[in-house]
Design a protein around this motif. Structure first.
Motif, PDB file in Angstrom:
ATOM      1  N   ALA A 176       0.831  -1.204   0.000  1.00 42.31           N
ATOM      2  CA  ALA A 176       0.000   0.000   0.000  1.00 42.31           C
ATOM      3  C   ALA A 176       0.867   1.256   0.000  1.00 42.31           C
ATOM      4  O   ALA A 176       0.584   2.221  -0.728  1.00 42.31           O
ATOM      5  CB  ALA A 176      -0.923  -0.003   1.215  1.00 42.31           C
ATOM      6  N   ALA A 177       1.933   1.252   0.790  1.00 36.84           N
ATOM      7  CA  ALA A 177       2.845   2.404   0.847  1.00 36.84           C
ATOM      8  C   ALA A 177       3.548   2.603  -0.487  1.00 36.84           C
ATOM      9  O   ALA A 177       3.673   3.736  -0.979  1.00 36.84           O
ATOM     10  CB  ALA A 177       3.862   2.211   1.965  1.00 36.84           C
ATOM     11  N   LEU A 178       4.006   1.507  -1.082  1.00 41.21           N
ATOM     12  CA  LEU A 178       4.700   1.585  -2.365  1.00 41.21           C
ATOM     13  C   LEU A 178       3.783   2.139  -3.450  1.00 41.21           C
ATOM     14  O   LEU A 178       4.174   3.028  -4.220  1.00 41.21           O
ATOM     15  CB  LEU A 178       5.199   0.193  -2.757  1.00 41.21           C
ATOM     16  CG  LEU A 178       5.951   0.088  -4.090  1.00 41.21           C
ATOM     17  CD1 LEU A 178       7.197   0.949  -4.090  1.00 41.21           C
ATOM     18  CD2 LEU A 178       6.293  -1.363  -4.384  1.00 41.21           C
ATOM     19  N   ASN A 179       2.557   1.652  -3.492  1.00 42.25           N
ATOM     20  CA  ASN A 179       1.610   2.129  -4.492  1.00 42.25           C
ATOM     21  C   ASN A 179       1.251   3.589  -4.260  1.00 42.25           C
ATOM     22  O   ASN A 179       1.104   4.367  -5.216  1.00 42.25           O
ATOM     23  CB  ASN A 179       0.348   1.260  -4.493  1.00 42.25           C
ATOM     24  CG  ASN A 179       0.590  -0.100  -5.123  1.00 42.25           C
ATOM     25  OD1 ASN A 179       1.406  -0.238  -6.021  1.00 42.25           O
ATOM     26  ND2 ASN A 179      -0.105  -1.118  -4.636  1.00 42.25           N
ATOM     27  N   ALA A 180       1.116   3.975  -3.008  1.00 42.86           N
ATOM     28  CA  ALA A 180       0.800   5.370  -2.692  1.00 42.86           C
ATOM     29  C   ALA A 180       1.906   6.296  -3.190  1.00 42.86           C
ATOM     30  O   ALA A 180       1.640   7.361  -3.758  1.00 42.86           O
ATOM     31  CB  ALA A 180       0.599   5.538  -1.193  1.00 42.86           C
ATOM     32  N   LYS A 181       3.150   5.891  -2.990  1.00 42.52           N
ATOM     33  CA  LYS A 181       4.275   6.698  -3.475  1.00 42.52           C
ATOM     34  C   LYS A 181       4.309   6.723  -5.007  1.00 42.52           C
ATOM     35  O   LYS A 181       4.632   7.750  -5.609  1.00 42.52           O
ATOM     36  CB  LYS A 181       5.592   6.165  -2.924  1.00 42.52           C
ATOM     37  CG  LYS A 181       5.759   6.303  -1.410  1.00 42.52           C
ATOM     38  CD  LYS A 181       5.607   7.735  -0.917  1.00 42.52           C
ATOM     39  CE  LYS A 181       6.709   8.644  -1.391  1.00 42.52           C
ATOM     40  NZ  LYS A 181       6.598  10.007  -0.814  1.00 42.52           N
ATOM     41  N   GLU A 182       3.976   5.607  -5.635  1.00 41.54           N
ATOM     42  CA  GLU A 182       3.951   5.572  -7.091  1.00 41.54           C
ATOM     43  C   GLU A 182       2.830   6.428  -7.677  1.00 41.54           C
ATOM     44  O   GLU A 182       2.914   6.884  -8.817  1.00 41.54           O
ATOM     45  CB  GLU A 182       3.832   4.126  -7.578  1.00 41.54           C
ATOM     46  CG  GLU A 182       5.113   3.317  -7.369  1.00 41.54           C
ATOM     47  CD  GLU A 182       5.053   1.942  -7.998  1.00 41.54           C
ATOM     48  OE1 GLU A 182       3.959   1.535  -8.454  1.00 41.54           O
ATOM     49  OE2 GLU A 182       6.102   1.272  -8.044  1.00 41.54           O
ATOM     50  N   PHE A 183       1.785   6.658  -6.872  1.00 35.51           N
ATOM     51  CA  PHE A 183       0.735   7.588  -7.293  1.00 35.51           C
ATOM     52  C   PHE A 183       1.240   9.032  -7.280  1.00 35.51           C
ATOM     53  O   PHE A 183       0.581   9.931  -7.796  1.00 35.51           O
ATOM     54  CB  PHE A 183      -0.477   7.490  -6.376  1.00 35.51           C
ATOM     55  CG  PHE A 183      -1.332   6.267  -6.596  1.00 35.51           C
ATOM     56  CD1 PHE A 183      -1.605   5.802  -7.876  1.00 35.51           C
ATOM     57  CD2 PHE A 183      -1.871   5.586  -5.520  1.00 35.51           C
ATOM     58  CE1 PHE A 183      -2.396   4.686  -8.075  1.00 35.51           C
ATOM     59  CE2 PHE A 183      -2.669   4.469  -5.709  1.00 35.51           C
ATOM     60  CZ  PHE A 183      -2.929   4.011  -6.994  1.00 35.51           C
ATOM     61  N   GLY A 184       2.382   9.237  -6.636  1.00 39.36           N
ATOM     62  CA  GLY A 184       2.913  10.593  -6.525  1.00 39.36           C
ATOM     63  C   GLY A 184       2.488  11.309  -5.265  1.00 39.36           C
ATOM     64  O   GLY A 184       2.648  12.530  -5.152  1.00 39.36           O
ATOM     65  N   ILE A 185       1.941  10.554  -4.299  1.00 39.79           N
ATOM     66  CA  ILE A 185       1.538  11.169  -3.025  1.00 39.79           C
ATOM     67  C   ILE A 185       2.801  11.562  -2.265  1.00 39.79           C
ATOM     68  O   ILE A 185       3.643  10.708  -1.960  1.00 39.79           O
ATOM     69  CB  ILE A 185       0.696  10.196  -2.170  1.00 39.79           C
ATOM     70  CG1 ILE A 185      -0.479   9.640  -2.976  1.00 39.79           C
ATOM     71  CG2 ILE A 185       0.218  10.898  -0.907  1.00 39.79           C
ATOM     72  CD1 ILE A 185      -1.464  10.647  -3.444  1.00 39.79           C
ATOM     73  N   GLU A 186       2.930  12.838  -1.978  1.00 38.35           N
ATOM     74  CA  GLU A 186       4.162  13.318  -1.342  1.00 38.35           C
ATOM     75  C   GLU A 186       4.297  12.811   0.080  1.00 38.35           C
ATOM     76  O   GLU A 186       5.383  12.427   0.514  1.00 38.35           O
ATOM     77  CB  GLU A 186       4.189  14.850  -1.362  1.00 38.35           C
ATOM     78  CG  GLU A 186       5.499  15.427  -0.867  1.00 38.35           C
ATOM     79  CD  GLU A 186       5.584  16.928  -1.057  1.00 38.35           C
ATOM     80  OE1 GLU A 186       6.426  17.548  -0.375  1.00 38.35           O
ATOM     81  OE2 GLU A 186       4.818  17.478  -1.858  1.00 38.35           O
ATOM     82  N   ARG A 187       3.182  12.803   0.820  1.00 34.79           N
ATOM     83  CA  ARG A 187       3.271  12.410   2.234  1.00 34.79           C
ATOM     84  C   ARG A 187       2.479  11.132   2.489  1.00 34.79           C
ATOM     85  O   ARG A 187       1.250  11.112   2.417  1.00 34.79           O
ATOM     86  CB  ARG A 187       2.768  13.546   3.139  1.00 34.79           C
ATOM     87  CG  ARG A 187       3.123  13.296   4.599  1.00 34.79           C
ATOM     88  CD  ARG A 187       3.024  14.523   5.447  1.00 34.79           C
ATOM     89  NE  ARG A 187       3.668  14.274   6.736  1.00 34.79           N
ATOM     90  CZ  ARG A 187       3.403  14.956   7.831  1.00 34.79           C
ATOM     91  NH1 ARG A 187       2.534  15.942   7.818  1.00 34.79           N
ATOM     92  NH2 ARG A 187       4.029  14.651   8.963  1.00 34.79           N
ATOM     93  N   VAL A 188       3.201  10.072   2.774  1.00 35.45           N
ATOM     94  CA  VAL A 188       2.599   8.783   3.116  1.00 35.45           C
ATOM     95  C   VAL A 188       3.105   8.403   4.502  1.00 35.45           C
ATOM     96  O   VAL A 188       4.312   8.286   4.723  1.00 35.45           O
ATOM     97  CB  VAL A 188       2.990   7.700   2.088  1.00 35.45           C
ATOM     98  CG1 VAL A 188       2.400   6.347   2.490  1.00 35.45           C
ATOM     99  CG2 VAL A 188       2.540   8.096   0.685  1.00 35.45           C
TER     100      VAL A 188
END
Length: 223
Positions: A87-99
């Motif tokens: 989930a964290a990896l995908n969130a970062k790949e979405f371009g979410i700056e703060r996870v």
């Protein structure tokens, strides 16, 4: 769905995730809540949160919820480290700056750090704060901001009763800053050199952990 120009995604609505979601909703923020267990989403059914049941943390499944539009994503997945990391990896790949992710172990935290996600240890942090409160006669609470810097809420000993902030000389002696004074249950963030302290007031102080420890030792000595 944006309110106040911010959307928050919560992946994993256990006790930690639910608490975060409820507080954000109280503050009129937009929330997308995701969990594989429908029962965990029930407490949020009558709120403005958008709720999604997602069994696998694949990029495609998450994208269908619209969570890629979030400004911040908080991952509170409990025991499933693989799902948490994915989930964290995908969130970062979405371009979410703060996870921000609930870490379950030091190794888990190291992986999250390499991904570029922030991590917290909720139970550990709460335990440390409780231990500090129990072991000190003057410190009510501690908020660690990093490994080196914190904010503390500390009780003013009788020795300083009637002194102004300037007279206490805390800034020069301990290299700390008073950012608020709590007197008779009311907090004021307007603190100047002429602000008068009273015994049993609480001051909210920020500084390096080393400086704050010296201030707390001084207060303990004055009790």
């Amino acid at each position: 769905m944006k309110k106040n120009n911010q959307i928050f995604g919560i992946i994993g609505v256990g006790r930690f995730g639910l608490a975060v979601a409820e507080e954000l909703l109280q503050r009129d923020k937009s929330v997308i809540a995701i969990d594989k267990d429908p029962a965990r989403l029930k407490p949020l059914q009558d709120t403005s949160a958008e709720l999604f049941i997602v069994e696998q943390m694949s990029k495609e499944a998450l994208e269908e919820t619209g969570i890629q539009d979030a400004d911040v994503i908080v991952i509170g997945i409990g025991k499933d480290i693989e799902s948490s990391i994915l989930a964290a990896l995908n969130a970062k790949e979405f371009g979410i700056e703060r996870v921000i992710c609930k870490a379950l172990s030091r190794d888990h935290a190291k992986i999250l750090e390499k991904i570029g996600a922030e991590y917290i240890f909720p139970e550990t942090d709460i335990g440390k704060r409780l231990a500090i409160r129990l072991s000190s006669r003057v410190t009510l609470d501690v908020l660690p901001l990093s490994d080196e810097f914190s904010i503390v809420q500390i009780k003013v000993p009788e020795y300083y009763d009637g002194m102004t902030v300037l007279e206490t000389n805390f800034r020069k002696k301990f290299n700390v800053n008073i950012i608020a004074v709590i007197s008779d249950g009311r907090a004021s963030g307007v603190v100047g050199p002429d602000t008068v302290l009273k015994k049993d007031d609480f001051i909210v102080v920020c500084g390096s952990n080393e400086s704050l420890e010296k201030l707390q030792e001084e207060f303990e000595r004055r009790v």
